[in-house]
Design an enzyme around this catalytic site. Structure first.
Site, PDB file in Angstrom:
ATOM      1  N   ASP A   1     -41.296 -60.704 -58.349  1.00 40.97           N
ATOM      2  CA  ASP A   1     -42.193 -59.555 -58.208  1.00 40.97           C
ATOM      3  C   ASP A   1     -43.612 -60.120 -58.067  1.00 40.97           C
ATOM      4  O   ASP A   1     -43.845 -61.322 -58.217  1.00 40.97           O
ATOM      5  CB  ASP A   1     -42.065 -58.594 -59.398  1.00 40.97           C
ATOM      6  CG  ASP A   1     -42.578 -57.186 -59.035  1.00 40.97           C
ATOM      7  OD1 ASP A   1     -43.281 -57.054 -58.007  1.00 40.97           O
ATOM      8  OD2 ASP A   1     -42.285 -56.226 -59.766  1.00 40.97           O
TER       9      ASP A   1
HETATM   10  C1  BGC Z   1     -44.015 -53.860 -57.996  1.00 46.76           C
HETATM   11  C2  BGC Z   1     -42.868 -53.996 -57.041  1.00 46.76           C
HETATM   12  C3  BGC Z   1     -43.372 -54.005 -55.619  1.00 46.76           C
HETATM   13  C4  BGC Z   1     -44.355 -55.140 -55.467  1.00 46.76           C
HETATM   14  C5  BGC Z   1     -44.881 -55.315 -54.067  1.00 46.76           C
HETATM   15  C6  BGC Z   1     -45.134 -54.853 -57.696  1.00 46.76           C
HETATM   16  O1  BGC Z   1     -46.272 -54.554 -58.418  1.00 46.76           O
HETATM   17  O2  BGC Z   1     -43.549 -54.027 -59.306  1.00 46.76           O
HETATM   18  O3  BGC Z   1     -41.953 -52.954 -57.250  1.00 46.76           O
HETATM   19  O4  BGC Z   1     -42.314 -54.122 -54.731  1.00 46.76           O
HETATM   20  O5  BGC Z   1     -45.436 -54.899 -56.339  1.00 46.76           O
HETATM   21  O6  BGC Z   1     -45.778 -54.338 -53.726  1.00 46.76           O
END
Ligand code: BGC
Length: 736
Positions: free
Chosen positions: A273
């Site tokens: 993530d």
């Molecule tokens: C979130 C994810 C997301 C990623 C990319 C993160 O802050 O937890 O779910 O896909 O950002 O934007």
């Protein structure tokens, strides 16, 4: 003896794998990998946010994927640098959070789950893929499969709610919709199952918080949707921010290697993530960014989203012998394989005129409207006030009635509010509308226009109050400790009620709010979560009676946030509440210590929820007969044939979500009091009845037992077929 057989079987499998002819893609990957320098390999493992500025990195082979760029011209520029100007011409993989639609925004995922309709969810995902790929996006960070049982957590909006079975069905539908049958189809978008794992169990519903989940709960509750979608070919997986029992997922070798690769045999690509590798420093798990990169790759991560740790330190780590080149090759192989499968080497560029042709196509808007219709849950309808089919003049009020941006909900980056149709706009086509906003936004506490609203209500035949949450109040990092209507919204409903006209409340929110006190001030309540681009026309059809509500709640509605976490499929205590709880106001003064009966409940809110999981009314009435089981003495290889007679006894043609629940009465470990095992959407005309049959293989009663084995334990079971998780007549069956 057993052990010897096991070793022989494993050796045979390994031999077979080693001798199996390589696929065309594997051959291409090997060939390319053989030409790559260590630095180029590490470049592939790097994901960066942005568009044009990344071209330079792409030219130097320093980036494998980009996120957050949706401009086709910018994407093509980065792609040109990668494909035509870098040494090996490896295309970049373009990604985006396409969570519930790209341009055409569908209901938030929690709303999609409320449809209990995998077909419409799959269609929504397909449309999302068609629109997103037309802008050059070939990889979405969806579906979010985090089972979530605490509505204080803002991200409940992004998933399918509290039930593992519903989570599996919705997750599968989304993966099918995004990826289609063939990833190389230019309209196919690689799915990313996230967040692996347990993120929804954040303590206290506070985002990013620690979790403490036993291996058995992981296997019985949090893994199933990941396992099912991994088996179904989901192309990628994202690690989660949280730690479980002290180990952050991004550095958890047991999760990413032992379970995902060795046990499940999944061969997709793993991404972190956003900076979740770097965040292992704040967790106190990594000493510094270099250490976090080492831990992440050795745990099984393939691609680093935005920590910059891989690109900065991986070469050094390899030279120091802390990360082997075998690990690097494994990661790069997974990344290149996906790029080949997506056909990016053959078709790296997007036609820059395409998006204008497909975005917001009429059939996309029609599907979004249908999804919004099916996702709305009718929670209350006193005296059958809805539908308002004979009414002419209505008051429309409330901060969500004409809020084109807010009704799209969280993670709607690319939806343009100019394309949203609000309830106000749509209702104006059906009624003479008196419009008084009452409040400007959901947190607004300014009640100065309330007298005007009340006077307007007196002039109308009925009043519609649109309340809920602005989009920003749910989603990532948007947890709340109090989940009632914000600002002066409850007061607005109460004020409107004073006019004495029928009051219909429509809630658009990212979570099941505690709306108990508001129910007391209205005749009807329609809960639509955030319904997306076409929420307005969908709600207008439901209000007018051109459509009939059929949504069912994918999460338990609470009386009070203090009851969270609360979910229907819990284990029993040794002192379950027997329904005779004594509440605060009934306790005698100087009551004796044990006089209240000593069962499991809250003195202020009692035991039960406001509305149970699976709950939702219709304009018509459905009558359920007693479920019948064809043969109640079964063995492990049998299929349970259970049926129920369902009759539409009301006046409207409507659809009912018929739900099948099972309880395993005694287990080697305590089993949930009920578990959803099937559902069907059944449409019936007034007066029509139908026998609804479920064929449930006994093998689907398996669970991870005391020996951590996935088995069906013989014994007695109870089964219900009903309209929600709290009703229905029990019938017994047993498994030998
Ligand atoms: C979130 C994810 C997301 C990623 C990319 C993160 O802050 O937890 O779910 O896909 O950002 O934007």
């Amino acid at each position: 003896m057993k052990m010897v057989r096991y070793v022989v079987v494993c050796a045979a499998i390994l031999w077979a794998v080693a001798c199996a002819p390589k696929s065309e893609v594997d051959r291409k990957v090997d060939e390319l990998l053989g030409q790559m320098t260590l630095q180029e390999k590490i470049g592939q493992m790097n994901q960066l946010s942005g568009g044009a500025w990344v071209a330079e990195q792409a030219r130097n082979g320093m980036v494998g994927s980009i996120l957050n760029c949706v401009d086709p011209a910018e994407i093509n520029a980065v792609q040109k640098a990668a494909v035509e100007e870098s040494r090996l011409g490896i295309p970049v993989l373009v990604s985006r959070d396409v969570i519930h639609g790209f341009r055409t925004i569908f209901p938030i995922p929690l709303g999609l789950a409320a449809t209990f309709d995998p077909d419409i969810v799959e269609q929504g995902a397909r449309i999302s893929a068609i629109e997103a790929t037309a802008s050059g996006v070939r990889w979405t960070f969806s579906p979010m499969l985090d089972v979530a049982r605490d509505p204080r957590w803002g991200r409940v909006a992004e998933g399918s709610g509290e039930d593992p079975y519903l989570d599996v069905q919705m997750g599968l539908a989304m993966v099918r919709g995004y990826q289609g049958d063939d990833l190389s189809d230019p309209t196919a978008m690689a799915a990313c199952i996230k967040h692996f794992v347990g993120y929804g169990a954040a303590e206290g519903g506070r985002d990013y918080n620690s979790t403490m989940i036993s291996e058995r709960s992981l296997r019985n509750t949090y893994f199933p949707a990941f396992k099912a979608t991994a088996d179904a070919g989901a192309a990628t997986l994202m690690t989660s921010f949280n730690e479980i029992d002290g180990i952050p997922s991004t550095g958890n070798r047991w999760l990413l290697k032992d379970i995902l690769r060795d046990e499940w045999g999944w061969d997709g690509m793993v991404v972190t993530d956003w900076n979740s590798a770097g965040e292992m420093i704040a967790h106190g798990f990594s000493r510094d960014l270099k250490h976090s990169a080492e831990q992440a790759v050795n745990a099984g991560v393939d691609m680093d989203m935005m920590s910059y740790g891989f690109i900065q330190y991986m070469e050094e780590l390899v030279k120091e012998g802390k990360v082997s080149e075998t690990e690097i090759d494994r990661a790069v192989r997974n990344i290149l394989k996906l790029k080949f499968e997506l056909g990016l080497f053959e078709n790296p560029y997007v036609d820059e005129t395409l998006s204008a042709q497909v975005d917001y196509a009429p059939e996309h808007l029609a599907a979004a409207k249908q999804a919004a219709i099916e996702s709305a849950i009718l929670l209350q309808n006193k005296g059958g006030v809805l539908p308002l089919d004979k009414v002419r003049t209505i008051l429309v009020t409330g901060p969500l009635a004409d809020a084109p941006y807010e009704q799209m909900g969280t993670w709607a980056f690319d939806g343009q509010k100019e394309h949203t149709v609000t309830p106000l706009e749509a209702l104006r086509k059906e009624y003479d509308v008196i419009w008084e906003p009452g409040l400007k936004y959901s947190r607004d506490k300014d009640k100065s226009s309330f007298p005007k609203v009340r006077a307007a209500a007196s002039r109308a035949d009925a009043a519609l109050v649109f309340v809920g949450e602005e989009a920003i109040l749910s989603g990532e990092a948007h947890s709340l400790s109090d989940i009632c209507l914000q600002g002066a919204q409850s007061e607005l409903i109460a004020e409107v009620a004073k006019a004495g006209k029928p009051v219909v409340v429509v809630v658009m929110a990212g979570r099941p709010l505690t709306i108990g006190r508001d129910l007391a001030n209205c005749d009807a309540m329609l809960y639509s979560f955030h319904p997306g681009t076409m929420g307005g026309p969908a709600i207008a059809d439901l209000i007018k009676g051109k459509a009939v509500p059929s949504g069912k709640s994918p999460m338990t509605f609470l009386h009070d946030a203090g009851q969270a976490p609360f979910y229907y499929n819990h284990n029993n205590t040794g002192r379950p509440c027997n329904g005779t709880e004594t509440l605060l106001e009934d306790i005698p003064i100087a009551a004796g210590q044990t006089s209240l009966g000593c069962t499991s409940y809250y003195l202020d809110t009692g035991y039960g929820p406001l509305f149970p999981f699976g709950y939702g009314l219709s304009y018509t009435e459905f009558e359920y007969g007693k479920p019948m089981i064809e043969d109640a003495d079964l063995t492990e290889d049998d299929v349970i044939m259970a049926s129920v007679e369902l009759r539409n006894t009301g006046k409207y043609e409507a659809t009912e979500v018929v739900q099948l629940y099972v309880r395993d009465l005694v287990g080697s470990v305590v089993r949930p009091v009920k578990e959803l095992k099937g559902f069907q959407r059944v449409q019936l005309a007034p007066g029509e009845s139908r026998t609804v049959t479920f064929a449930l293989p006994v093998s689907e009663l398996a669970f991870w037992n005391i020996d951590m084995e996935y088995v069906v334990e013989p014994g007695d079971f109870t089964l219900w077929i009903a309209g929600d998780s709290d009703s229905g007549e029990p019938v017994a069956f047993s498994v030998k």
